[in-house]
Design an enzyme around this catalytic site. Structure first.
Site, PDB file in Angstrom:
ATOM      1  N   HIS A  96       0.836  -1.195   0.000  1.00  0.00           N
ATOM      2  CA  HIS A  96       0.000   0.000   0.000  1.00  0.00           C
ATOM      3  C   HIS A  96       0.873   1.248   0.000  1.00  0.00           C
ATOM      4  O   HIS A  96       1.787   1.388   0.812  1.00  0.00           O
ATOM      5  CB  HIS A  96      -0.921  -0.002   1.217  1.00  0.00           C
ATOM      6  CG  HIS A  96      -2.033  -1.000   1.083  1.00  0.00           C
ATOM      7  ND1 HIS A  96      -2.340  -1.602  -0.106  1.00  0.00           N
ATOM      8  CD2 HIS A  96      -2.907  -1.499   1.988  1.00  0.00           C
ATOM      9  CE1 HIS A  96      -3.373  -2.417   0.084  1.00  0.00           C
ATOM     10  NE2 HIS A  96      -3.730  -2.378   1.346  1.00  0.00           N
ATOM     11  N   ASP A 138     -11.547   0.757   5.175  1.00  0.00           N
ATOM     12  CA  ASP A 138     -12.781   1.103   4.479  1.00  0.00           C
ATOM     13  C   ASP A 138     -13.958   1.246   5.436  1.00  0.00           C
ATOM     14  O   ASP A 138     -14.867   2.037   5.186  1.00  0.00           O
ATOM     15  CB  ASP A 138     -13.086   0.065   3.397  1.00  0.00           C
ATOM     16  CG  ASP A 138     -12.199   0.266   2.179  1.00  0.00           C
ATOM     17  OD1 ASP A 138     -12.361   1.285   1.504  1.00  0.00           O
ATOM     18  OD2 ASP A 138     -11.331  -0.583   1.935  1.00  0.00           O
TER      19      ASP A 138
END
Length: 906
Positions: free
Chosen positions: A135, A566
């Site tokens: 990431h 999320d």
């Protein structure tokens, strides 16, 4: 502080040398003004600082940004060095070991009277796996990271009180050379990272820390178990700690991760593992020139010596050297058979390739047993012991790589397979029951769905290629090479069955009424809605005989992944934390009911807004019964470097993961989970989510405010990762990845994802329940590890947030009325959140329990302020059409510098 002053002085001398006295004086003036305006709260200094920064020419801006950015990097090195020094001093002086260390864990075990057999039984259930991801929040280049590690090493040399004066001068001279090299090294990547670059970056941490630390930690655990009272069977310690990776296997939203990249990842991982084994076997041969004249060998050792191709007369009476020469030859033949490049010397003679890493380990075990049988245990306990443990931990694959893809992609591929096979013309139109029936029928039949005569889409072909290569990797490098297939956006049982069918097509699921799986299908529950549905989804999954058969084939453990990033972007910090906690609690009950062991995989990010924070405390704050020995968690972005680039710090962090997991698993009598605590959190969570979504998703113009008032567009241009910043080409917050969402708010010092909503929620709760409600929250802070960890992590971001800096970013919003409205709401909520925190905790200041971190943040602020000021000015110019290279580069340098100064920004 002495290290920071030394490195600051060296940086100043470097600036004088390479940029001239005038530039040095300019930077020193800015530094003094920043310190005065921040620490003395001097309005005149603040005004002078702004005027000085605004008057800089483009060339000067770049130099100033680089200078303040490098100071942050050097401060990081000094702080890390201080932590290492303090840890060693504690051990040297016999201080009580920290609970988060293995020494602390086993000291407590001795106090409790834990026996050797009990210790071994507990450890047999433990498997902790930090999983590295690609990431993109790590903005540092490996070149600068390597120099920083070298600087840290030189600082360590200066700790030696026995250094002679000329030796100390030489060490400081080397420090100066390194800082000068750092100053002249390009800070930013010239091109965007590709997947291969990300693979190489991840491998660097094995070189820095893992390949050395993991075997040593296992050795320390073995020694500690040996100190426990009682007797126990003399069996080897199972692998307690391993390393995982998503790099090369995570395809969710990244079209550049292909079967070719998966192949490259495993080839490079295997090459690193073999390079280590070659070097260690060669060194062992040099260390064991033991003559057969003076030792006795076991029959197995004699046979191993006889199989060696080494017939040199110089080593005829050196059985251990001859045996290791044979081991080396077999390793070389194995590397050749696997198609690996080798960096080491040629083998003496030919050997038969090892069938697997277990066969290699067996030969090393023969050598170990022979040494121990002849009273040479101390020789076996050196390099050989670490090598044996390395082989058991890393195998031929080095790190387990997860496969990951979005459930929407699997759905499309399965629909295409069914359509082309004439099984179901419109799979997508079927309800869940209809899909179950089709998918379960496919798992029962040996007939393949795929046909060489069908023309499949590029998407389907890419997915087939991945699972087929995974099957080849399983065959060549062993079952531990790929153990999990993670399904993003998992919402239903059919999402899991679809992947099982795809794996069947590659031979990784053996079909039948009781299908057997070689890879675990892992649902990832990410949004608030998915988390709330997770218990029902898993109850239905566990009720399927076919699912139970596949779980049983993998040891009776089912893994579930929980997404922190999320869920936070969806419902805000408070609700994300609470829904994760509730989902875990309910899942534990579902699995207990079904009689299946549960392993959680925590998808935590670097910063608090993405589930970050101290891992030790986070594990201990998990719901009762949720840590059942096996635990996996992601390590992401710049947190990987801060945790694992330095070998000493890396080892401590790995120890903390193991210690916390064992402690949480052994917590047989956890604190009572009060119903009123849960009711309070339900109420607070609902109010916090309403406040968060009211701002982020329901305020007209909020998207425009966010995209204008943060450097989100410019972050997307940075060459820091191969994945696009958004899942879809849209401007919606829903489609933006959580990483740039959090990263952007950190840059402008708002830190919104890590606190927004708590203040108004607590205000409403106390308004409704009065003093009794306030007292209840205070009691929750004292008694409930979950609530305390949630507020402690939030506290760190409140300490870093600074709206006196953030207010300047609202000037970037073209619509002044919108800017005033949104920023006003952010300011009001922050004020309420600060008030709520102090009301609940009764603390008088931030980070009272962590004065070192409080001091670090306080000392950094003056060096961040000029970077924020210049970032705003450069963004204004760039967005107004100034396309000068130095303006563009200056923006990216400020992003880099602020990320370094904040440390856990994404």
């Amino acid at each position: 502080m002495a290290d920071i002053r030394l490195l600051g002085r060296i940086l100043g001398d470097t600036l004088r040398l390479h940029e001239g006295e005038e530039t040095y004086e300019l930077i020193e003036t800015i530094r003094k003004l920043a310190v005065a305006s921040r620490r003395l709260e001097d309005v005149t200094s603040r005004r002078s600082l702004a005027q000085t920064l605004d008057a800089l020419a483009d060339d000067q801006v770049v130099v100033v940004v680089r200078a303040f950015s490098y100071f942050s990097l050097l401060a990081n090195i000094a702080e890390d060095r201080h932590h290492v020094r303090r840890h060693r001093e504690n051990r040297r002086h016999g201080s009580k070991p920290l609970a988060s260390t293995l020494r602390g864990l086993f000291a407590d075990s001795l106090e409790r009277g834990t026996t050797k057999a009990e210790g071994k039984a507990t450890l047999a259930m433990v498997r902790v796996t930090p999983v590295l991801t690609a990431h993109p929040t790590e903005v540092q280049r490996r070149s600068t990271l390597d120099i920083q590690l070298a600087i840290a090493e030189r600082l360590g040399q200066l700790d030696d009180a026995g250094l002679l004066e000329d030796e100390r001068a030489a060490a400081e001279g080397e420090l100066r050379r390194l800082v000068a090299t750092l100053w002249q090294t390009r800070m930013l990547r010239a091109v965007k990272l590709g997947v291969k670059d990300e693979i190489e970056n991840a491998l660097a941490y094995f070189d820095y820390t893992f390949i050395d630390a993991v075997p040593r930690i296992h050795g320390e655990i073995e020694d500690s178990v040996a100190q426990l009272p009682g007797e126990a069977p003399d069996s080897p310690l199972p692998t307690v700690l391993s390393i995982g990776s998503w790099v090369g296997g995570d395809r969710d939203g990244n079209p550049f991760v292909t079967a070719e990249m998966l192949e490259y990842a495993f080839r490079r991982q295997a090459e690193m593992a073999f390079d280590h084994y070659f070097a260690q076997v060669h060194s062992l041969g040099a260390e064991l020139p033991i003559s057969a004249l003076w030792v006795r060998l076991t029959p197995e050792m004699e046979a191993l010596v006889e199989r060696s191709p080494d017939r040199s007369p110089f080593r005829r009476d050196e059985p251990y050297r001859r045996a290791l020469t044979g081991v080396f030859a077999r390793l070389a033949a194995t590397a050749t058979a696997l198609g690996l490049k080798r960096e080491h010397r040629t083998a003496v003679g030919m050997g038969e390739p090892y069938a697997d890493a277990g066969a290699f380990a067996a030969d090393l075990d023969v050598i170990d047993a022979s040494l121990r049988s002849d009273n040479c245990a101390m020789l076996a306990d050196g390099r050989l012991r670490l090598l044996r443990r390395a082989v058991r931990s890393f195998g031929f694959h080095l790190a387990t790589v997860d496969l990951r893809q979005n459930a929407d992609v699997h759905e499309q591929v399965i629909a295409e397979l069914f359509r082309e096979a004439r099984v179901a013309p419109d799979y997508l139109s079927l309800d869940e029951a209809g899909r179950h029936a089709l998918l379960l029928a496919e798992l029962a039949t040996p007939r393949p769905l795929r046909s060489r005569f069908a023309a499949y889409s590029e998407l389907a072909q890419g997915e087939f290629a991945i699972v087929e290569h995974a099957a080849r990797v399983h065959a060549s490098l062993g079952a531990d090479s790929i153990r999990q297939y993670v399904i993003s956006k998992a919402e239903s049982v059919s999402d899991l069955l679809e992947v099982a069918v795809m794996l069947k097509e590659a031979g990784l699921v053996v079909p039948g009424d009781k299908p057997v799986s070689r890879i675990q299908v892992v649902p990832l529950f990410e949004t608030i809605g998915d988390l709330r549905q997770a218990p029902a989804t898993m109850r239905a999954w566990l009720a399927l005989p076919q699912a139970r058969s596949m779980i049983d084939a993998l040891g009776g453990v089912q893994e579930v992944m929980l997404g922190y990033s999320d869920s936070n972007k969806d419902g805000g910090y408070v609700t994300s934390n609470w829904e994760l906690y509730k989902a875990e609690t309910e899942l534990v009950a579902v699995f207990r009911e079904a009689g299946v062991r549960l392993r959680f995989f925590h998808g935590r990010g670097g910063t608090v807004g993405r589930g970050g924070g101290p891992s030790y405390e986070a594990i201990l704050a998990q719901p009762p019964g949720s840590v059942q020995g096996e635990l996996r968690l992601t390590e992401q972005g710049e947190v990987i470097a801060s945790k694992y680039a330095n070998r000493d710090i890396g080892r401590r962090n790995l120890e903390a993961l193991v210690a916390a997991t064992v402690r949480a698993m052994l917590d047989h009598a956890p604190r009572q989970e009060h119903a009123d605590y849960h009711a309070a959190m339900d109420e607070i969570s609902a109010a916090a989510m309403a406040a968060y979504r009211g701002l982020v998703y329901e305020t007209p113009g909020f998207v425009e405010y966010f995209r204008a008032s943060t450097p989100i567009r410019e972050i997307a241009e940075l060459n820091i990762g191969s994945r696009p910043a958004s899942r879809k080409p849209s401007q919606r917050i829903e489609d933006l990845r959580a990483i740039p969402w959090v990263f952007s708010w950190a840059q402008c010092r708002v830190m919104l994802p890590g606190w927004y909503g708590l203040g108004s929620a607590v205000e409403s709760f106390i308004a409704a329940h009065g003093e009794k409600g306030r007292a209840l929250l205070a009691q929750m802070w004292l008694d409930w590890p979950f609530f305390r960890a949630m507020l402690s992590n939030l506290e760190m971001l409140l300490a870093k947030a600074d709206l006196s800096v953030a207010v300047r970013y609202k000037e970037l919003v073209p619509d002044a009325a919108l800017a005033d409205e949104v920023f006003g709401r952010i300011r009001r909520e922050l004020d309420l959140t600060v008030k709520a925190f102090f009301t609940i905790t009764a603390n008088e200041g931030f980070l009272e329990a962590n004065p070192a971190l409080a001091r670090s943040i306080r000392n950094r602020f003056p060096y961040l302020d000029p970077l924020n000021h210049l970032q705003v000015e450069l963004l204004k110019r760039y967005r107004a059409g100034d396309s000068a290279d130095k303006v563009h580069r200056g923006i990216h340098l400020t992003i880099n510098g602020l990320a370094a100064g904040l440390r856990n920004s994404g």
